[in-house]
Design a protein around this motif. Structure first.
Motif, short mmCIF file in Angstrom:
data_model
loop_
_atom_site.label_atom_id
_atom_site.label_comp_id
_atom_site.label_asym_id
_atom_site.label_seq_id
_atom_site.Cartn_x
_atom_site.Cartn_y
_atom_site.Cartn_z
N GLU A 156 0.82 -1.22 0.00
CA GLU A 156 0.00 0.00 0.00
C GLU A 156 0.86 1.27 0.00
OE1 GLU A 156 -2.93 -0.59 -0.60
OE2 GLU A 156 -3.69 -2.32 0.51
N TRP A 157 1.85 1.31 -0.85
CA TRP A 157 2.75 2.46 -0.91
C TRP A 157 2.01 3.76 -1.22
CZ3 TRP A 157 7.09 3.88 0.89
CH2 TRP A 157 8.08 2.93 1.18
N ASN A 158 1.13 3.69 -2.22
CA ASN A 158 0.46 4.92 -2.65
C ASN A 158 -0.29 5.58 -1.50
OD1 ASN A 158 1.40 4.56 -5.17
ND2 ASN A 158 -0.49 3.67 -5.99
N GLU A 159 -1.04 4.73 -0.75
CA GLU A 159 -1.81 5.27 0.36
C GLU A 159 -0.88 5.81 1.44
OE1 GLU A 159 -4.78 6.06 0.62
OE2 GLU A 159 -5.25 6.15 2.75
N PHE A 160 0.24 5.13 1.66
CA PHE A 160 1.22 5.58 2.65
C PHE A 160 1.76 6.98 2.29
CE2 PHE A 160 5.74 5.82 3.90
CZ PHE A 160 5.58 5.82 5.27
N ILE A 161 2.18 7.14 1.04
CA ILE A 161 2.70 8.43 0.58
C ILE A 161 1.61 9.49 0.70
CG2 ILE A 161 3.66 9.69 -1.41
CD1 ILE A 161 5.55 7.57 -0.51
N HIS A 162 0.40 9.11 0.31
CA HIS A 162 -0.72 10.04 0.38
C HIS A 162 -0.94 10.50 1.83
CE1 HIS A 162 -4.59 11.84 -0.44
NE2 HIS A 162 -5.13 11.09 0.50
N GLN A 163 -0.84 9.56 2.77
CA GLN A 163 -1.04 9.91 4.18
C GLN A 163 0.07 10.81 4.70
OE1 GLN A 163 -3.68 9.71 5.97
NE2 GLN A 163 -4.69 8.75 4.23
N CYS A 164 1.31 10.54 4.29
CA CYS A 164 2.43 11.41 4.68
C CYS A 164 2.13 12.84 4.23
CB CYS A 164 3.74 10.94 4.05
SG CYS A 164 4.37 9.43 4.75
#
Ligand code: ADP
Ligand code: MG
Lengths: 254, 262
Positions: free
Chosen positions: B42-50
């Motif tokens: 879930e990289w995309n969501e992680f980056i989005h949350q950052c």
């Protein structure tokens, strides 16, 4: 068109199901079969445990006792991996659509797809999105956000989101609740189209008798925690049971 | 009645409730670590949350840090002048900012902005059955929603802390350059002369822990919301209160531990 249950294969088979929340005994010995290819309507007043029943079928809630067999698998006994495998065969349309409101319509549809069909080429992904949007008649809504959609459109997108994985069984929780009569009848039509086009077996939960009449091949009446009556729509409401009669009168006169 | 009570509670309702919550939180955290190594990442969501965490808190952190730097410098000057130690002003400010103000200010602002945001977002996803919807589509909402948010908060807090320290020092330099005509290089040399590696390490470790706390408390409250719209408000609110409470306790504990290494 005559449907005889005996010779048909049950895709969902529930026996002697009990579920209580504290002292609130909601389901008290439910028996239910869903046969392959049929639309089964579960009728009942608010708070009788209709939602609880399909949440148990989808493994969202654990029953206290009884057996819940879905597509040949015993749901309460499945481990996480087996349960996920089974859930890929189920489509769940939630009462309030439960669209992911931080995502556009397209992203909503892609969410299950990208999690399960990781290696699908982009063209195939786009085609799947178009196909299900077309099936629910909302091609133009692709780039809209859920907040911009009407109640009926949200319902359609919620249904499209489940269709994208091509489920064998559809579970509809109050598909027409909160919709005006015209939109309701459109949703009823959609439910029948989904049955034909995707060859699904469906449980449709409702307290809307028009919905029951229009979509149900068979109707089962949930009363006081058990199925009191089951059969075609007319069979059920020909019953002398006072509780069923008052349900009927309230719906069509009240 | 009496017998009934004995059967239902092990010690008393309150004490039992505490242990039930404690074990729920422990298994929540345990699940976070277990899911961490599982695919998909879930990289995309992680980056989005950052990005979300930075976006939500940056303005407030910038303002607060800048003003803290200016005001702290102004307020400390008279006392230092009394001893003729005015030239130590940059050093004093740097010690205060890096060792204590930046981590705490960042953590409290993020508890307010980020913690309540996570609590409200996951809470409303829970009560509108969006989390159930993820579950029945055989995706893993815990991994997608909780792991990404806790991870992002843990990563972002130290970064925001360093940023806050930088902005505070700029505020301080503004005031010093107006009053003492110190050059920027002298200011920097003076400021960082008394800061050791352990000071940086201590602040970064505390920020990591604060970030993890804010993420975990927010996600726990949101993920376990019940009771409709009211429950969402409660989740957001208690996310803030509970994480602030833990931040204070952790601040004390970690300082004690790190100081014992000196
Ligand atoms: N998660 C839950 N915790 C406690 N009680 C619940 C829960 N879910 C449902 N109930 C209770 O079960 C009963 C049936 O609920 P539900 O299945 O939602 O009714 P409906 O037939 O209207 O769908 C209600 O009394 C409700 O309060
Ligand atoms: Mg319901």
């Amino acid at each position: 068109m005559e449907r005889t249950n005996q010779q048909r294969e049950a895709v969902v088979s529930i026996r002697n199901l009990y579920k209580a929340f504290g002292s609130n005994e909601v389901l008290r010995g439910v028996d239910l079969d869903l046969f392959h290819g049929e639309n089964l309507v579960v009728l009942g007043r608010s708070g009788t445990g209709k939602s609880v029943l399909i949440k148990i079928i989808a493994g969202l809630l654990k029953p206290d006792s009884g057996t819940v067999n879905v597509l040949g698998r015993e749901v309460p006994g499945l481990n996480a991996k087996e349960l996920n495998a089974l859930r890929l065969e189920l489509g769940f349309s939630f009462q309030n659509s439960a669209l992911y409101d931080s995502m556009s319509v397209k992203e909503n549809l892609l969410f299950p797809l990208l999690h399960h069909r990781r290696h699908l080429p982009k063209s195939a992904v786009d085609r799947s999105v178009e196909t299900v949007l077309d099936a629910v008649g909302l091609l133009q809504a692709k780039n809209q956000m859920p907040a911009e959609l009407s109640g009926g459109q949200k319902k359609r997108i919620g249904i499209a989101r489940t269709l994208i994985l091509q489920p064998k069984i559809m579970l509809y929780d109050e598909p027409t609740a909160g919709l005006d009569p015209i939109t309701s009848s459109e949703i009823n039509e959609l439910i029948n189209e989904v049955q034909e086009r995707y060859h699904t077996s469906s449980i449709i939960i409702t307290h809307d008798l028009t919905c029951a009449k229009d979509t149900g091949d068979r109707v089962a009446m949930l009363l006081d925690g058990v199925f009191a009556k089951e059969g075609t729509f007319d069979d059920v409401f020909r019953s002398e049971d006072e509780r069923i009669q008052s349900f009927y009168n309230y719906n069509f006169t009240g | 009645m009496e017998g009934d009570r004995k059967r239902r509670f092990f010690i008393s309702k309150r004490v039992d409730g505490f242990f039930i919550i404690f074990s729920n939180v422990t298994s929540f955290i345990g699940r976070f670590f277990k899911e961490m190594f599982r695919r998909p990442l879930e990289w995309n969501e992680f980056i989005h949350q950052c990005y979300e965490i930075g976006y939500r808190s940056l303005l407030l952190i910038t303002m607060t840090a800048f003003i803290t730097g200016v005001v702290f410098t102004k307020q400390s000057r008279p006392s230092l002048s009394e001893f003729g130690a005015q030239s130590w002003l940059p050093s004093l400010v740097a010690i205060a900012v890096i060792k204590s103000l930046a981590p705490l200010v960042t953590a409290l602002i993020c508890a307010g902005k980020v913690g309540s945001g996570i609590g409200a977002e996951l809470g409303s996803m829970r009560v509108t059955e969006q989390i159930d919807a993820m579950e029945v589509s055989a995706t893993n909402p815990f991994k997608y929603l909780v792991n990404t948010r806790i991870g992002a908060a843990t990563l972002m807090l130290p970064m925001l802390m360093l940023y806050a320290a930088f902005v505070s020092m700029m505020g301080s330099y503004l005031d010093i350059s107006l009053n003492e005509q110190t050059s920027f290089t002298t200011f920097l040399q003076n400021a960082f002369s008394k800061i050791t590696f352990l000071d940086y390490a201590s602040s970064i470790i505390r920020s990591l822990v604060f970030g993890f706390t804010i993420g975990t408390v927010g996600c726990y409250q949101g993920f376990n919301t019940s009771g409709g719209t009211q429950g969402v408000g409660r989740a957001a609110n208690s996310a803030v209160v509970v994480s602030m409470f833990f931040i204070f306790i952790e601040e004390m504990l970690i300082l004690q531990i790190i100081n014992s290494f000196r």
